[in-house]
Write a protein that holds these residues in place. Structure first.
Motif, PDB file in Angstrom:
ATOM      1  N   THR A 160       0.812  -1.225   0.000  1.00 32.34           N
ATOM      2  CA  THR A 160       0.000   0.000   0.000  1.00 32.34           C
ATOM      3  C   THR A 160       0.843   1.272   0.000  1.00 32.34           C
ATOM      4  O   THR A 160       0.307   2.365  -0.215  1.00 32.34           O
ATOM      5  CB  THR A 160      -0.913   0.038   1.237  1.00 32.34           C
ATOM      6  N   LYS A 161       2.144   1.137   0.283  1.00 29.98           N
ATOM      7  CA  LYS A 161       3.037   2.311   0.408  1.00 29.98           C
ATOM      8  C   LYS A 161       2.623   3.193   1.584  1.00 29.98           C
ATOM      9  O   LYS A 161       2.925   4.388   1.625  1.00 29.98           O
ATOM     10  CB  LYS A 161       3.058   3.165  -0.874  1.00 29.98           C
TER      11      LYS A 161
ATOM     12  N   GLN B 250      -9.625   2.021   4.324  1.00 36.58           N
ATOM     13  CA  GLN B 250     -10.305   2.481   3.118  1.00 36.58           C
ATOM     14  C   GLN B 250      -9.377   3.369   2.293  1.00 36.58           C
ATOM     15  O   GLN B 250      -9.313   3.245   1.064  1.00 36.58           O
ATOM     16  CB  GLN B 250     -11.577   3.238   3.489  1.00 36.58           C
ATOM     17  N   GLU B 251      -8.661   4.255   2.962  1.00 36.80           N
ATOM     18  CA  GLU B 251      -7.739   5.148   2.264  1.00 36.80           C
ATOM     19  C   GLU B 251      -6.516   4.391   1.741  1.00 36.80           C
ATOM     20  O   GLU B 251      -6.025   4.677   0.650  1.00 36.80           O
ATOM     21  CB  GLU B 251      -7.306   6.269   3.208  1.00 36.80           C
TER      22      GLU B 251
ATOM     23  N   PRO C  65     -14.438   0.305  -1.350  1.00 35.28           N
ATOM     24  CA  PRO C  65     -15.711   0.698  -0.722  1.00 35.28           C
ATOM     25  C   PRO C  65     -15.803   0.191   0.717  1.00 35.28           C
ATOM     26  O   PRO C  65     -15.162  -0.787   1.102  1.00 35.28           O
ATOM     27  CB  PRO C  65     -16.767   0.017  -1.598  1.00 35.28           C
ATOM     28  N   LEU C  66     -16.630   0.873   1.494  1.00 35.36           N
ATOM     29  CA  LEU C  66     -16.910   0.485   2.875  1.00 35.36           C
ATOM     30  C   LEU C  66     -18.412   0.493   3.092  1.00 35.36           C
ATOM     31  O   LEU C  66     -19.089   1.451   2.708  1.00 35.36           O
ATOM     32  CB  LEU C  66     -16.246   1.474   3.838  1.00 35.36           C
ATOM     33  N   VAL C  67     -18.951  -0.578   3.682  1.00 34.65           N
ATOM     34  CA  VAL C  67     -20.365  -0.603   4.072  1.00 34.65           C
ATOM     35  C   VAL C  67     -20.439  -0.631   5.595  1.00 34.65           C
ATOM     36  O   VAL C  67     -19.659  -1.323   6.255  1.00 34.65           O
ATOM     37  CB  VAL C  67     -21.121  -1.803   3.459  1.00 34.65           C
TER      38      VAL C  67
ATOM     39  N   ILE D  76     -17.542  10.007   0.955  1.00 33.77           N
ATOM     40  CA  ILE D  76     -18.940   9.713   0.622  1.00 33.77           C
ATOM     41  C   ILE D  76     -19.067   8.906  -0.674  1.00 33.77           C
ATOM     42  O   ILE D  76     -20.028   8.167  -0.861  1.00 33.77           O
ATOM     43  CB  ILE D  76     -19.758  11.016   0.519  1.00 33.77           C
ATOM     44  N   THR D  77     -18.117   9.017  -1.566  1.00 33.38           N
ATOM     45  CA  THR D  77     -18.213   8.296  -2.836  1.00 33.38           C
ATOM     46  C   THR D  77     -17.871   6.820  -2.683  1.00 33.38           C
ATOM     47  O   THR D  77     -18.083   6.042  -3.604  1.00 33.38           O
ATOM     48  CB  THR D  77     -17.276   8.913  -3.891  1.00 33.38           C
ATOM     49  N   LYS D  78     -17.335   6.420  -1.524  1.00 32.36           N
ATOM     50  CA  LYS D  78     -16.942   5.029  -1.316  1.00 32.36           C
ATOM     51  C   LYS D  78     -17.546   4.446  -0.037  1.00 32.36           C
ATOM     52  O   LYS D  78     -17.137   3.367   0.397  1.00 32.36           O
ATOM     53  CB  LYS D  78     -15.414   4.902  -1.252  1.00 32.36           C
TER      54      LYS D  78
END
Length: 583
Positions: free
Chosen positions: A69-70, A129-130, A135-137, A176-178
């Protein structure tokens, strides 16, 4: 001689205390219990990990995460607070191969406000998430708390608490987009098909063995666990995920493992992916290391709604200390870091590894008193809570609805087929097919809209469009966050515009030459009346398989006029062979 005698006496006292500690360690360890959200006794986490059959998070696993992921693992993960897992290595395999997966976590709304312990999984989910860009639910279990909590008398009260807690979660600063937040009683239509598939595969005997239910348990408590397991199946989110089969990673506290052991047992029978899990230790109660914070006990926790004075009073007066009862003894014997609540809280929230290590060594050796550690914790937690409270004030019902929009997938409208002069900025948008007739969108490359950050929460981020007016010029009102967090209003218009042969779009703006929004009708497949679904007179929807825009006309004739013209434009836009037309 007197000094030597004093030193000898101190050494004897110290040896006696050390010997007593060793005797205590060799004694039979105190029993503990971890079942659902109920924790008793001082938890032996290695023993619990072995009982549940989990694997410990190793240094090799953390190094691989950082290499892929760096990004450095979050300090909670580096410090072993997230310490156990199931198949986290398989998630790293998927990430390395470019295979899709998503994150899943949840919250049981048992109080008006979340406490510090509740923030831990959301801090880690935001970090992951970052890092993974996935996506996250987030499941809000109003039904579970209605079944389990005696103080919640009605499902309406459970639902109200669910919405308030969801706003707390949004204030943590999620993308919000994910991020898709759902309340069980709202989303049950989509949860239920998989829920009954799981219920068919398990028995009452299994429920008794895993969750401790008995003949006196209400039916809701017995039937609930499958509802918490099915968000770990991507098929539960067929609309948001577009029917993609995806792996799932669940970062949560280790007391939730029974739900996901059940899920992993059932998954192969249903042709579903087994979820992976990343488990944390508990954030202990202010009263001491036995058990965890509880929203049901106000004096056991620091709430995100507490004032600075309340936070300081709780820490200085009530936080259990692992130090000695006098300054002299503390200087001589030092503190027990494992039982000191203030120091343990610092391991969660103090970002500086070197400072934490230095404080721990000095406190353990007796160089620092308990009051110093408590004061340091106040300095860390009070700004954290104040920043959260400032964010929380910005979260309106409209923003909550945006995060809960089922059709939350986003797509870029900046298409090569449309003349680029009609775009003011590259826009991503998503919509909700609900009763409020709104279009929700986010600007993703307008740097000005990212000014005014408050703890990761972006002001001016959400714009909500509601449409009114006439057929040829559809008036809309736009509102969002101003620079000071207030609301601003600006009138705009919709027009149906033909750009080129077979290319039609809806344009938002007083002048179509310089619009603020363009909706390409090539993306959409149909237009129809939507009064039954929106409960609004003269409403109609323009929609595709994964998104929908809702509009409201001022009369039935105007609505039919809009539907006729937009429908014709969609047909012409999507035809492979374009007929000659003068329209």
């Amino acid at each position: 001689r007197e000094k030597k005698r004093e030193n000898r006496d101190k050494i004897k006292v110290k040896k006696k205390i050390v010997a007593k500690k060793q005797e205590t360690v060799t004694e039979k360890k105190e029993e503990f219990s971890v079942q659902g959200d109920h924790v008793e006794g001082k938890v032996d986490y290695n023993k619990l990990c072995a009982q549940f059959g989990c694997d410990l998070v190793t240094q090799n696993l953390l190094e691989r995460f950082e290499k892929l992921t760096k990004k450095k693992p979050h300090e909670m993960i580096r410090r072993g607070l997230y310490y156990a897992h199931r198949d986290f290595d398989k998630i790293l395999d998927a990430y390395e191969k470019g295979e899709p997966f998503y994150l899943y976590t949840g919250r049981g709304p048992s109080s008006e406000s979340m406490h510090l312990g509740h923030t831990v999984p959301f801090i880690i989910n935001k970090h992951l998430q970052e890092a993974f860009n996935v996506p996250l639910v987030i499941q809000i279990t109003d039904d579970e708390k209605f079944f389990l909590k005696e103080q919640i008398k009605t499902i309406e009260e459970a639902y109200r608490l669910a919405r308030e807690n969801a706003k707390d979660i949004i204030a943590m600063g999620f993308d919000i987009t994910k991020t898709f937040i759902f309340i069980d009683t709202d989303y049950i239509k989509y949860l239920y098909p998989n829920t009954i598939r799981v219920q068919e595969k398990i028995t009452y005997s299994q429920m008794k063995a895993i969750f401790g239910v008995d003949d006196s348990s209400n039916i809701g408590k017995i039937a609930y666990p499958p509802i918490q397991t099915v968000p770990a199946f991507s098929s539960t989110f067929a609309i948001p995920f577009g029917n993609k089969k995806m792996k799932c990673l669940i970062p949560c506290a280790i007391d939730q493992d029974p739900y996901f052991r059940l899920c992993r047992d059932v998954a192969p029978k249903l042709n579903e992916e087994k979820p992976s899990c990343l488990y944390s230790k508990f954030m202990s109660s202010l009263r001491g290391p036995k058990g965890k914070m509880s929203a049901s006990d106000e004096n056991s926790a620091i709430y995100l709604s507490d004032s600075p004075k309340q936070i300081r009073d709780k820490i200085m007066k009530h936080a259990f200390s692992g130090g000695q009862d006098t300054e002299e003894k503390q200087s001589l014997l030092g503190a027990d870091l494992d039982s000191d609540v203030s120091y343990q809280y610092l391991t969660f929230f103090l970002k500086d590894d070197k400072l934490l290590h230095s404080l721990g060594n000095d406190y353990k050796s007796g160089k620092l008193q308990s009051s110093h550690i408590k004061s340091k914790l106040c300095d860390i937690l009070i700004p954290f809570v104040l920043k959260f409270q400032e964010n929380r004030k910005l979260v309106t019902d409209d923003i909550l609805e945006a995060f809960m929009a089922i059709y939350f997938q986003f797509s870029q409208v900046f298409l090569n087929l449309i003349n680029r002069k009609f775009f003011q900025s590259n826009v991503v948008f998503y919509t909700k097919p609900s009763g409020n007739g709104t279009i929700r969108k986010q600007f993703n490359n307008d740097k000005q809209s990212y000014k005014g950050r408050v703890g990761g929460f972006i002001k001016k981020r959400i714009l909500i469009f509601k449409s009114y007016g006439t057929c040829n010029k559809q008036k809309a009102v736009i509102w969002g966050f101003g620079e000071k967090g207030g609301q601003y209003y600006k009138a705009q218009y919709f027009t149906l515009l033909k750009l080129k042969k077979n290319i039609f779009c809806l344009v938002l703006g007083k002048s179509y030459e310089n619009p603020t929004e363009v909706v390409d009708l090539k993306v959409f497949s149909s237009v129809k009346s939507s009064e039954d679904s929106t409960n609004k007179k003269h409403s109609f929807d323009v929609y595709s398989t994964d998104m929908r825009h809702s509009f409201v006309a001022t009369s039935e004739s105007e609505k039919e006029d809009w539907i006729r013209h937009i429908g014709k434009a969609i047909v012409l836009t999507n035809k492979k062979v374009i007929p000659k037309t003068n329209s």
